[in-house]
Design a protein around this motif. Sequence first.
Motif, mmCIF file in Angstrom:
data_model
loop_
_atom_site.group_PDB
_atom_site.id
_atom_site.type_symbol
_atom_site.label_atom_id
_atom_site.label_comp_id
_atom_site.label_asym_id
_atom_site.label_seq_id
_atom_site.Cartn_x
_atom_site.Cartn_y
_atom_site.Cartn_z
ATOM 1 N N HIS A 147 1.182 -1.100 0.061
ATOM 2 C CA HIS A 147 0.075 0.082 -0.009
ATOM 3 C C HIS A 147 0.621 1.463 -0.171
ATOM 4 C CE1 HIS A 147 -3.439 -2.710 0.412
ATOM 5 N NE2 HIS A 147 -3.046 -3.029 1.579
ATOM 6 N N VAL A 197 -7.187 -1.013 -11.465
ATOM 7 C CA VAL A 197 -8.234 -0.370 -10.110
ATOM 8 C C VAL A 197 -7.611 -2.618 -9.476
ATOM 9 C CG1 VAL A 197 -9.421 0.825 -11.709
ATOM 10 C CG2 VAL A 197 -10.089 -1.081 -11.615
ATOM 11 N N GLU A 236 -6.798 -3.859 -7.150
ATOM 12 C CA GLU A 236 -6.675 -3.529 -5.835
ATOM 13 C C GLU A 236 -7.986 -3.145 -5.405
ATOM 14 O OE1 GLU A 236 -3.846 -2.354 -1.950
ATOM 15 O OE2 GLU A 236 -2.861 -1.412 -3.939
ATOM 16 N N ALA A 237 -8.392 -2.301 -5.977
ATOM 17 C CA ALA A 237 -9.733 -1.568 -4.832
ATOM 18 C C ALA A 237 -11.287 -2.324 -5.560
ATOM 19 C CB ALA A 237 -10.120 -0.301 -5.596
ATOM 20 N N HIS A 295 -15.095 -6.588 -4.330
ATOM 21 C CA HIS A 295 -16.459 -5.577 -4.747
ATOM 22 C C HIS A 295 -16.662 -6.836 -5.708
ATOM 23 C CE1 HIS A 295 -16.429 -2.373 -2.285
ATOM 24 N NE2 HIS A 295 -15.209 -1.683 -2.957
ATOM 25 N N SER A 297 -18.586 -1.576 -9.125
ATOM 26 C CA SER A 297 -17.773 -0.205 -9.071
ATOM 27 C C SER A 297 -16.386 -0.500 -9.635
ATOM 28 C CB SER A 297 -17.559 -0.735 -7.349
ATOM 29 O OG SER A 297 -18.439 0.167 -7.145
ATOM 30 N N TYR A 298 -16.473 0.215 -10.048
ATOM 31 C CA TYR A 298 -14.700 0.531 -11.311
ATOM 32 C C TYR A 298 -14.945 -0.394 -12.790
ATOM 33 C CZ TYR A 298 -13.053 1.401 -7.001
ATOM 34 O OH TYR A 298 -12.984 2.174 -5.564
ATOM 35 N N LEU A 331 -7.852 7.012 -7.355
ATOM 36 C CA LEU A 331 -7.425 5.873 -6.108
ATOM 37 C C LEU A 331 -6.191 6.561 -5.534
ATOM 38 C CD1 LEU A 331 -7.887 2.545 -8.020
ATOM 39 C CD2 LEU A 331 -9.474 3.658 -6.579
ATOM 40 N N GLY A 377 -8.896 6.853 -2.271
ATOM 41 C CA GLY A 377 -8.638 5.070 -2.247
ATOM 42 C C GLY A 377 -9.941 4.598 -2.665
ATOM 43 N N ASP A 378 -10.503 3.706 -1.709
ATOM 44 C CA ASP A 378 -11.503 2.861 -2.147
ATOM 45 C C ASP A 378 -12.697 3.646 -1.589
ATOM 46 O OD1 ASP A 378 -13.838 1.377 -3.444
ATOM 47 O OD2 ASP A 378 -13.171 -0.279 -2.090
ATOM 48 N N HIS A 432 -15.054 1.024 0.528
ATOM 49 C CA HIS A 432 -14.559 -0.012 1.237
ATOM 50 C C HIS A 432 -15.446 -0.444 2.317
ATOM 51 C CE1 HIS A 432 -11.763 -1.643 2.545
ATOM 52 N NE2 HIS A 432 -11.003 -1.725 3.632
#
Length: 384
Positions: free
Chosen positions: A18, A114, A116-117, A121, A315-316, A355, A359-360, A363
Amino acid sequence: PAEERRALLEELPLDGPHRRAAPSYPNAGARLLDAVRDQGLPGVVAVRTGSRYPEGAGDDWREVRVDGASRRAAQRGTARREGYGRASLSNPDKVLYPATGTTKADVLGHYLAVAEAMVPHLDARPATLKRWPDGVEGSSFFEKNVARHAPDWLRTARVGTPGGRSESADFAVLADAEGLAWAANLAALELHVPQWRLGPRDGRHPPDRVVFDLDPGEGTTIVECCRVALWVRDLLDEHGLVAYPSTSGGKGMQLYLPARVTDPERTSEFAREVAERLAEEHRREVIAVMTRARRRGKVFVDWSQNNTAKTTIASYSLRGRERPTVATPVTWAEVEGCREPADLVFTLDDLPARLDTHGDLMHPLIDTEGFRLPRGGVIGRVPG
């Protein structure tokens, strides 16, 4: 001074998934810019030797961009030409978005950027793929059953499909970046998922979120959707509930509320109660029924997307539009400040920086237990 700041920074344990210290190349000059250009990166930040941390704009820090570089080139450099991990990439230079020249390699680059984020989901949710094999100017189709071409390493789940061509289908479950790369190779630009998760043996858990799908009727845009979203937020706030907004990547937007229910129908019932109360309080702006002829000049609060047989855009996820727009989580401040539709249009070029900044934003849907929904009928009562 810069050198002392760097020495302190390198003493910190930042080398992880991160956070990490940006590499430093003192006095590299033209050689560094040549390397940046060769890797398709947009540029570097130059810091004057001996300078202190700036309190505002100045000449001690400068962004040096490489001629001809773009974020798309950076994404193409990140996406391996042959694919990612166990997922191969065929025809990487095939253009899928002719208006912008966006290629299959660019699509892979987006999904890796994207991942990781996005993966949390998607994980444990059966994915419906919407594919454009010949690009967005060609025909598209939804694919649920991926049994014919899913690799052995990809998790699939046999899920009932009431009302479909067969009683069940083998859905892809995209649990990592390799799964996203596999979908990108199929030109699966859009990834749709339900509001519930699968258990370890592919059994269905009850829904873990409520979605309010705000669909602008003729004569309205996402600007009007934002106004309705604020009314939804205020109504939920009356009951201590918190929702999280996202663009759809198209004309509308969604609000997601983490929930904890035992009855699979409760989320749909609750969303309907909210939609009907808003339609009663704001008759000129909101509608809660599906009749298209009645939607002109109004925003349809589509509560039916909570039906366990339905899905919403993840999402994304990219969208199969003229441009590579993305279903992008947004802040409530952005919703409040939306004045033009363009204010909430984001493409794959925008996502890495968003991001980095936010961030997300979705989350909380993952790391919270979920709200218990008010008992039936409470939302439908107008206070006072």
